[in-house]
Design an enzyme around this catalytic site. Structure first.
Site, PDB file in Angstrom:
ATOM      1  N   HIS A 237       0.725  -1.259  -0.166  1.00 45.61           N
ATOM      2  CA  HIS A 237      -0.079  -0.156   0.077  1.00 45.61           C
ATOM      3  C   HIS A 237       0.782   1.319   0.038  1.00 45.61           C
ATOM      4  O   HIS A 237       0.798   2.105  -0.917  1.00 45.61           O
ATOM      5  CB  HIS A 237      -0.904   0.015   1.299  1.00 45.61           C
ATOM      6  CG  HIS A 237      -1.661  -1.049   1.337  1.00 45.61           C
ATOM      7  ND1 HIS A 237      -2.916  -1.488   0.598  1.00 45.61           N
ATOM      8  CD2 HIS A 237      -1.730  -2.004   2.141  1.00 45.61           C
ATOM      9  CE1 HIS A 237      -3.448  -2.451   1.154  1.00 45.61           C
ATOM     10  NE2 HIS A 237      -2.866  -3.168   1.943  1.00 45.61           N
TER      11      HIS A 237
HETATM   12  C1  BDR Z   1      -3.026   1.392   5.096  1.00 45.88           C
HETATM   13  O1  BDR Z   1      -3.392   0.938   6.281  1.00 45.88           O
HETATM   14  C2  BDR Z   1      -2.250   0.790   7.158  1.00 45.88           C
HETATM   15  O2  BDR Z   1      -2.600  -0.376   7.897  1.00 45.88           O
HETATM   16  C3  BDR Z   1      -1.379   0.469   6.204  1.00 45.88           C
HETATM   17  O3  BDR Z   1       0.030   1.137   6.681  1.00 45.88           O
HETATM   18  C4  BDR Z   1      -1.627   1.399   4.891  1.00 45.88           C
HETATM   19  O4  BDR Z   1      -1.084   2.907   5.178  1.00 45.88           O
HETATM   20  C5  BDR Z   1      -3.744   0.352   3.900  1.00 45.88           C
HETATM   21  O5  BDR Z   1      -5.010   0.135   4.213  1.00 45.88           O
END
Ligand code: BDR
Ligand code: CA
Length: 294
Positions: A237
């Site tokens: 992500h």
């Molecule tokens: C996002 O949620 C967090 O847990 C991760 O770091 C990322 O920024 C993904 O949904």
């Protein structure tokens, strides 16, 4: 030269995103600010100092700590995925000393906006609380920033915390709504795109095995918890948002108007676009760039 300020809640994928930024030629990370999200604020900041000690980036960024809770609701964290400490629950990180009095992240973000304006790219990897407060403090300065790239939302795909909401927007929907309404030059990297950017444990082991050392060993160790949670695969992500910041051609974009539901859902709405959303990813090119630079 791409000038970055990174707002983050480290976090396993945040950690990979920071390593990618610090390892990218032509990228200068001017400042890193922390926000409560994956773990409480103090732990996020401690994790940032762990990562700084691990990587020792040049130049050393200015560090600041921001909001310790969402704008209008209690913090919801994600230790189940990231590990009890947010970085894989290893228990053997070398001791680091956080600087006793850190600057305030909101002041720092505003100051960076005022100082660098158009030349600056602000990357948000956690809940948008700090950005919303920075908009409240000086909207004109925030609007002068060249690009704001934020990881968050799930537009035409299911969420990852509720059936419809993505974690960063679910944690602070009020902040996400304010940032979308603020008139920034906003590029959103939602789950629609990040779901196309994954790496397997074997790929990471192979890439890091080619340049063994304490840093490679530590990266393999702190990602194990998340790999286990995703069945041997890790969704990139936050690294993808950093990739989008230094090379927007890694993704394909479409203008969209989004509004935020009460749970942090990103819903398409009619009217003028309020952001661009990433819809496609050149996955192979992105993953190979990441693996070379960690
Ligand atoms: C996002 O949620 C967090 O847990 C991760 O770091 C990322 O920024 C993904 O949904
Ligand atoms: Ca994050």
């Amino acid at each position: 030269m791409t000038l970055l300020v990174i707002d983050t809640d480290p976090g396993v994928d945040d950690a990979l995103a920071l390593l990618l930024a610090w390892g990218s030629p032509g990228v200068r990370v001017e400042a890193v600010t922390t926000v409560a999200g994956n773990v409480p604020l103090g732990q996020c900041t401690l994790n940032l100092f762990r990562l700084l000690a691990l990587r020792r980036p040049e130049p050393w960024p200015v560090v600041a700590a921001g909001a310790d809770a969402p704008l209008a609701r209690p913090l919801r964290t994600a230790e189940g995925y990231h590990g009890a400490d947010g970085l894989g629950a290893l228990g053997d990180w070398p001791e680091v000393e956080a600087e006793p009095a850190l600057p305030n992240a909101i002041d720092l973000i505003v100051d960076m906006g005022r100082r660098h304006g158009e030349r600056l790219t602000l990357v948000a990897l956690g809940p948008l609380t700090n950005l919303a407060l920075a908009c409240e403090a000086d909207l004109a300065a925030m609007r002068r920033i060249g690009r704001v790239v934020a990881m968050g939302g799930a537009v035409d795909v299911p969420g990852n915390v509720t059936p419809t909401a993505e974690f960063n927007f679910h944690v602070d929907p009020e902040a996400a709504a304010r940032v979308l309404d603020a008139g920034l030059r906003l590029d959103l990297v939602p789950l629609d795109a990040t779901g196309q950017a994954t790496v397997t444990r074997a790929e990471l082991e192979r890439a890091l095995g080619a340049r063994p050392g304490p840093r490679a060993a530590r990266v393999l160790a702190f990602t194990q918890h998340a790999f286990a949670r995703e069945g041997g695969r890790l969704t990139l992500h936050d690294p993808l948002a950093v990739g989008a910041a230094f090379d927007e051609t890694l993704l394909s974009w479409e203008p969209a108007r989004l509004r935020i539901g009460g749970d942090g859902e990103t819903r398409r709405a009619g009217g003028h676009p309020n952001c661009r959303i990433a819809v496609g990813v050149e996955t192979e090119r992105f993953v190979s760039v990441l693996l070379q630079r960690l």
